[in-house]
Enzyme design. Structure first.
Site, PDB file in Angstrom:
ATOM      1  CB  CYS A 142      60.986  26.875  14.228  1.00  0.00           C
ATOM      2  SG  CYS A 142      59.773  26.596  15.560  1.00  0.00           S
ATOM      3  CG  HIS A 235      64.081  25.022  17.076  1.00  0.00           C
ATOM      4  ND1 HIS A 235      64.547  26.172  16.487  1.00  0.00           N
ATOM      5  CD2 HIS A 235      62.836  25.308  17.535  1.00  0.00           C
ATOM      6  CE1 HIS A 235      63.631  27.132  16.588  1.00  0.00           C
ATOM      7  NE2 HIS A 235      62.586  26.634  17.212  1.00  0.00           N
ATOM      8  CD  GLU A 237      67.893  25.627  15.218  1.00  0.00           C
ATOM      9  OE1 GLU A 237      67.138  26.452  15.776  1.00  0.00           O
ATOM     10  OE2 GLU A 237      67.466  24.713  14.470  1.00  0.00           O
TER      11      GLU A 237
END
Length: 304
Positions: A142, A235, A237
């Site tokens: 990001c 993102h 994750e």
């Protein structure tokens, strides 16, 4: 194979409860295996949540990973207890003489500021310069991706008309790219940002390749030659509730942030969100660790 993390790190208990194979330092010293040394530069304010998210993905592979947590010394964490930071985090001076198989540079909530106005920008530049000779492959996430593209290639970020916020479908620009091995033709990734990098700027930069992108979210995965640097603008994750926590925070602050796209069933924020990105998040990190770290890193890191 497990991820090796400190015995008392809060992520240890969380991951064990999720049936992620975790190896504490106590057990790891009895094994005659060289784990992959991965450095996580955590720039997010939610340190514990972020380190748990990345540890979860790094630990869900067939490889043994030794995770080192890094913070900036020029910016002190204000949302995480100092005791936690002192117990589990290092600063650049602690690791600058070491070599690492891989590094992850996280996002940070500073994207609306010019890079040079971020109070740890000079330190981050030193770390990114150091990574050229001391890290085999670096994965930028990001804002970390925007910072890396700007530092290494001079690619600027640009303001969006409104916050890009939600979970978006992506397609493969390079279907045969090794990093995308096993990916479906369409896959979902969360995004949460006010800025973007333009496809034409990336495509006009020698050596960079756009691997995957989204009509709504723009370029997502960008790779430098041989995977020395990989940039992910979203993102992958994120936990199931991370976007929700951001949405409720923005809503409480009166920011007028819209309901995260493609997140709640029927865009009804009273319902539990759909998690549609977890499988490809695991695949992305597994492919990075296997093909761009484990398969090509030297056994003796001193020869990096």
């Amino acid at each position: 194979m497990p991820i090796k993390i400190p015995n008392a790190l809060p992520a240890t208990r969380t991951l064990e409860e999720e049936n992620i194979f975790v190896m504490t330092e106590t057990r790891a010293i009895t094994q005659d295996i060289r784990p992959l040394k991965i450095l996580l530069l955590n720039l997010m304010p939610t340190k514990i949540a972020t380190e748990t998210q990345f540890a979860r993905l790094l630990g869900n592979t067939p490889l043994q990973v030794e995770l080192t947590l890094l913070q900036t010394s020029t910016h002190k964490a204000t949302h995480t207890a100092e005791e936690h930071m002192m117990a589990f985090y290092k600063v650049f001076d602690d690791v600058k003489d070491q070599n690492f198989d891989g590094m992850v540079i996280t996002g940070a909530p500073v994207e609306q500021m010019p890079f040079e106005e971020v109070n740890y920008w000079e330190e981050l530049c030193r770390i990114m310069e150091w990574s050229k000779t001391h890290v085999h492959s670096t994965l930028h996430i990001c804002w970390g991706a925007q910072a890396g593209l700007y530092y290494h290639y001079g690619i600027k970020k640009h303001d969006l008309p409104e916050k890009l916020f939600g979970v978006y479908p992506h397609t493969l620009d390079k279907p045969r790219a090794i990093l995308l091995r096993g990916f479906d033709e369409v896959f979902m990734v969360p995004h949460s940002r006010y800025t973007t990098v333009r496809r034409e700027d990336v495509e006009n930069t020698p050596g960079l390749s756009v691997l995957a992108s989204s009509e709504e979210a723009g370029v997502f995965l960008i790779a430098a030659p041989e995977g020395k640097h990989i940039f992910a603008t979203g993102h992958a994750e994120y936990d199931a509730r991370t976007l929700e926590n951001e949405y409720l925070r923005d809503k409480a602050a009166g920011l007028g942030t819209a309901v995260p796209a493609n997140y709640y069933p029927g865009n009804d924020d009273t319902k539990a969100p759909n998690v549609t990105w977890r499988g490809h998040a695991n695949l992305l990190f597994s492919n990075w660790l296997n093909y761009f770290v484990y398969q090509t890193t030297p056994y003796d890191l001193n020869t990096l």
